[in-house]
Write a protein that holds these residues in place. Sequence first.
Motif, PDB file in Angstrom:
ATOM      1  N   TYR A  10      -0.308   3.117  -2.814  1.00 37.98           N
ATOM      2  CA  TYR A  10      -1.157   3.243  -1.635  1.00 37.98           C
ATOM      3  C   TYR A  10      -2.599   2.959  -2.058  1.00 37.98           C
ATOM      4  O   TYR A  10      -3.026   3.357  -3.140  1.00 37.98           O
ATOM      5  N   LEU A  11      -3.327   2.320  -1.179  1.00 36.10           N
ATOM      6  CA  LEU A  11      -4.715   1.979  -1.468  1.00 36.10           C
ATOM      7  C   LEU A  11      -5.482   2.030  -0.165  1.00 36.10           C
ATOM      8  O   LEU A  11      -5.183   1.266   0.757  1.00 36.10           O
ATOM      9  N   VAL A  12      -6.431   2.939  -0.090  1.00 38.58           N
ATOM     10  CA  VAL A  12      -7.295   3.042   1.085  1.00 38.58           C
ATOM     11  C   VAL A  12      -8.713   2.747   0.619  1.00 38.58           C
ATOM     12  O   VAL A  12      -9.191   3.361  -0.330  1.00 38.58           O
ATOM     13  N   THR A  13      -9.366   1.812   1.283  1.00 39.21           N
ATOM     14  CA  THR A  13     -10.682   1.390   0.818  1.00 39.21           C
ATOM     15  C   THR A  13     -11.528   0.927   1.984  1.00 39.21           C
ATOM     16  O   THR A  13     -11.019   0.653   3.077  1.00 39.21           O
ATOM     17  N   GLN A  14     -12.806   0.842   1.761  1.00 35.48           N
ATOM     18  CA  GLN A  14     -13.713   0.433   2.828  1.00 35.48           C
ATOM     19  C   GLN A  14     -13.876  -1.074   2.859  1.00 35.48           C
ATOM     20  O   GLN A  14     -13.704  -1.771   1.842  1.00 35.48           O
ATOM     21  N   MET A  15     -14.213  -1.552   4.004  1.00 35.95           N
ATOM     22  CA  MET A  15     -14.517  -2.981   4.164  1.00 35.95           C
ATOM     23  C   MET A  15     -15.588  -3.416   3.180  1.00 35.95           C
ATOM     24  O   MET A  15     -16.520  -2.660   2.896  1.00 35.95           O
ATOM     25  N   GLY A  16     -15.410  -4.609   2.662  1.00 29.83           N
ATOM     26  CA  GLY A  16     -16.411  -5.156   1.759  1.00 29.83           C
ATOM     27  C   GLY A  16     -16.152  -4.865   0.296  1.00 29.83           C
ATOM     28  O   GLY A  16     -16.732  -5.522  -0.582  1.00 29.83           O
ATOM     29  N   ASN A  17     -15.259  -3.898   0.025  1.00 27.04           N
ATOM     30  CA  ASN A  17     -14.946  -3.580  -1.377  1.00 27.04           C
ATOM     31  C   ASN A  17     -14.062  -4.646  -2.003  1.00 27.04           C
ATOM     32  O   ASN A  17     -13.440  -5.459  -1.317  1.00 27.04           O
ATOM     33  N   ASP A  18     -13.988  -4.583  -3.345  1.00 24.72           N
ATOM     34  CA  ASP A  18     -13.086  -5.436  -4.114  1.00 24.72           C
ATOM     35  C   ASP A  18     -12.025  -4.541  -4.739  1.00 24.72           C
ATOM     36  O   ASP A  18     -12.356  -3.498  -5.308  1.00 24.72           O
ATOM     37  N   LYS A  19     -10.758  -4.970  -4.641  1.00 24.49           N
ATOM     38  CA  LYS A  19      -9.675  -4.163  -5.202  1.00 24.49           C
ATOM     39  C   LYS A  19      -8.625  -5.051  -5.852  1.00 24.49           C
ATOM     40  O   LYS A  19      -8.523  -6.247  -5.543  1.00 24.49           O
ATOM     41  N   SER A  20      -7.849  -4.434  -6.755  1.00 20.82           N
ATOM     42  CA  SER A  20      -6.774  -5.154  -7.424  1.00 20.82           C
ATOM     43  C   SER A  20      -5.456  -4.407  -7.306  1.00 20.82           C
ATOM     44  O   SER A  20      -5.434  -3.173  -7.286  1.00 20.82           O
ATOM     45  N   ILE A  21      -4.382  -5.170  -7.244  1.00 19.99           N
ATOM     46  CA  ILE A  21      -3.028  -4.622  -7.269  1.00 19.99           C
ATOM     47  C   ILE A  21      -2.329  -5.255  -8.461  1.00 19.99           C
ATOM     48  O   ILE A  21      -2.401  -6.471  -8.656  1.00 19.99           O
ATOM     49  N   HIS A  73       3.672 -10.547 -15.742  1.00 17.15           N
ATOM     50  CA  HIS A  73       2.640  -9.888 -14.938  1.00 17.15           C
ATOM     51  C   HIS A  73       2.014 -10.854 -13.945  1.00 17.15           C
ATOM     52  O   HIS A  73       1.734 -12.013 -14.285  1.00 17.15           O
ATOM     53  N   LEU A  74       1.801 -10.349 -12.735  1.00 20.03           N
ATOM     54  CA  LEU A  74       1.071 -11.127 -11.733  1.00 20.03           C
ATOM     55  C   LEU A  74       0.246 -10.136 -10.921  1.00 20.03           C
ATOM     56  O   LEU A  74       0.785  -9.341 -10.161  1.00 20.03           O
ATOM     57  N   ASN A  75      -1.049 -10.174 -11.134  1.00 17.69           N
ATOM     58  CA  ASN A  75      -1.950  -9.251 -10.455  1.00 17.69           C
ATOM     59  C   ASN A  75      -2.631  -9.959  -9.287  1.00 17.69           C
ATOM     60  O   ASN A  75      -2.785 -11.187  -9.293  1.00 17.69           O
ATOM     61  N   LEU A  76      -3.021  -9.165  -8.309  1.00 20.95           N
ATOM     62  CA  LEU A  76      -3.678  -9.724  -7.119  1.00 20.95           C
ATOM     63  C   LEU A  76      -5.025  -9.053  -6.954  1.00 20.95           C
ATOM     64  O   LEU A  76      -5.099  -7.829  -6.817  1.00 20.95           O
ATOM     65  N   HIS A  77      -6.068  -9.847  -6.976  1.00 23.26           N
ATOM     66  CA  HIS A  77      -7.413  -9.317  -6.787  1.00 23.26           C
ATOM     67  C   HIS A  77      -7.915  -9.776  -5.422  1.00 23.26           C
ATOM     68  O   HIS A  77      -7.753 -10.952  -5.064  1.00 23.26           O
ATOM     69  N   ILE A  78      -8.507  -8.840  -4.696  1.00 17.76           N
ATOM     70  CA  ILE A  78      -9.005  -9.177  -3.364  1.00 17.76           C
ATOM     71  C   ILE A  78     -10.479  -8.804  -3.278  1.00 17.76           C
ATOM     72  O   ILE A  78     -10.866  -7.659  -3.511  1.00 17.76           O
ATOM     73  N   ASN A  79     -11.292  -9.798  -2.975  1.00 15.69           N
ATOM     74  CA  ASN A  79     -12.736  -9.577  -2.823  1.00 15.69           C
ATOM     75  C   ASN A  79     -13.099  -9.349  -1.362  1.00 15.69           C
ATOM     76  O   ASN A  79     -12.419  -9.841  -0.455  1.00 15.69           O
ATOM     77  N   SER A  80     -14.185  -8.630  -1.171  1.00 18.31           N
ATOM     78  CA  SER A  80     -14.769  -8.475   0.177  1.00 18.31           C
ATOM     79  C   SER A  80     -13.699  -8.158   1.224  1.00 18.31           C
ATOM     80  O   SER A  80     -13.511  -8.893   2.201  1.00 18.31           O
ATOM     81  N   LEU A  81     -13.031  -7.065   1.031  1.00 19.87           N
ATOM     82  CA  LEU A  81     -11.907  -6.708   1.896  1.00 19.87           C
ATOM     83  C   LEU A  81     -12.305  -6.629   3.359  1.00 19.87           C
ATOM     84  O   LEU A  81     -13.392  -6.170   3.714  1.00 19.87           O
ATOM     85  N   ARG A 109       0.780  -0.342  -0.031  1.00 18.43           N
ATOM     86  CA  ARG A 109       0.242  -0.261   1.337  1.00 18.43           C
ATOM     87  C   ARG A 109      -1.267  -0.202   1.258  1.00 18.43           C
ATOM     88  O   ARG A 109      -1.852   0.789   0.802  1.00 18.43           O
ATOM     89  N   LEU A 110      -1.904  -1.286   1.675  1.00 19.60           N
ATOM     90  CA  LEU A 110      -3.366  -1.392   1.656  1.00 19.60           C
ATOM     91  C   LEU A 110      -3.915  -1.096   3.040  1.00 19.60           C
ATOM     92  O   LEU A 110      -3.487  -1.716   4.024  1.00 19.60           O
ATOM     93  N   THR A 111      -4.821  -0.155   3.121  1.00 18.53           N
ATOM     94  CA  THR A 111      -5.483   0.169   4.375  1.00 18.53           C
ATOM     95  C   THR A 111      -6.974  -0.016   4.190  1.00 18.53           C
ATOM     96  O   THR A 111      -7.588   0.624   3.328  1.00 18.53           O
ATOM     97  N   VAL A 112      -7.542  -0.897   4.989  1.00 17.27           N
ATOM     98  CA  VAL A 112      -8.980  -1.145   4.920  1.00 17.27           C
ATOM     99  C   VAL A 112      -9.638  -0.469   6.122  1.00 17.27           C
ATOM    100  O   VAL A 112      -9.233  -0.696   7.268  1.00 17.27           O
TER     101      VAL A 112
END
Lengths: 113, 112
Positions: A10-21, A73-81, A109-112
């Motif tokens: 689970y990942l809950v984050t604010q808009m504009g953040n950068d996160k990785s899975i 391994h395959l990681n996913l990085h997302i900028n500026s959510l 489960r990503l929640t922005v």
Amino acid sequence: DTAVSQTPKYLVTQMGNDKSIKCEQNLGHDTMYWYKQDSKKFLKIMFSYNNKELIINETVPNRFSPKSPDKAHLNLHINSLELGDSAVYFCASSQVTGLGGAFFGQGTRLTVV
Amino acid sequence: EDKVVQSPLSLVVHEGDTVTLNCSYEVTNFRSLLWYKQEKKAPTFLFMLTSSGIEKKSGRLSSILDKKELFSILNITATQTGDSAVYLCAVSSNFGNEKLTFGTGTRLTIIP
């Protein structure tokens, strides 16, 4: 042993953040994928990597950048959510011939907000 | 663009009934058709079909592919509440490499 494991679940984050899975598979498969499942449960492929090489990029915004340090391994990085990025992201793997079907991780489960 | 259509979108039956789920597809360079079951988390692999007319069977579940008419069916006999799930059909195309195109799924609910 978990065949395809993703973190976090689970990942809950604010808009504009950068996160990785992160995703790891211990099946010895050559090919790994990222899929996105939206609120309507529709699964759509995002990326496919074969032996660390990008094979498929399905018109995903540049804010999404997969990285494969090795074939396990395959990681996913997302900028500026953005709000629309909220979804469940599944990692999967298969043999290069794909004849065994893809094995999926448990999803993130990503929640922005 | 590859397309996979499943029907019905949802189905509610009583325990013990038999159900048939449908999947039709339009893809270039077809390799195989796969069925998955998704409960709360990850899709779990059920069947892979590559040849027409050959039934794959696992317990109460069976599936068959018609490559001429471009469809597949998934049958579940003597349904149980544990069969309640979303059943996903996917088609593999040789799009440079392995690529699965999924349908929207059929949500099956079994009433005790």
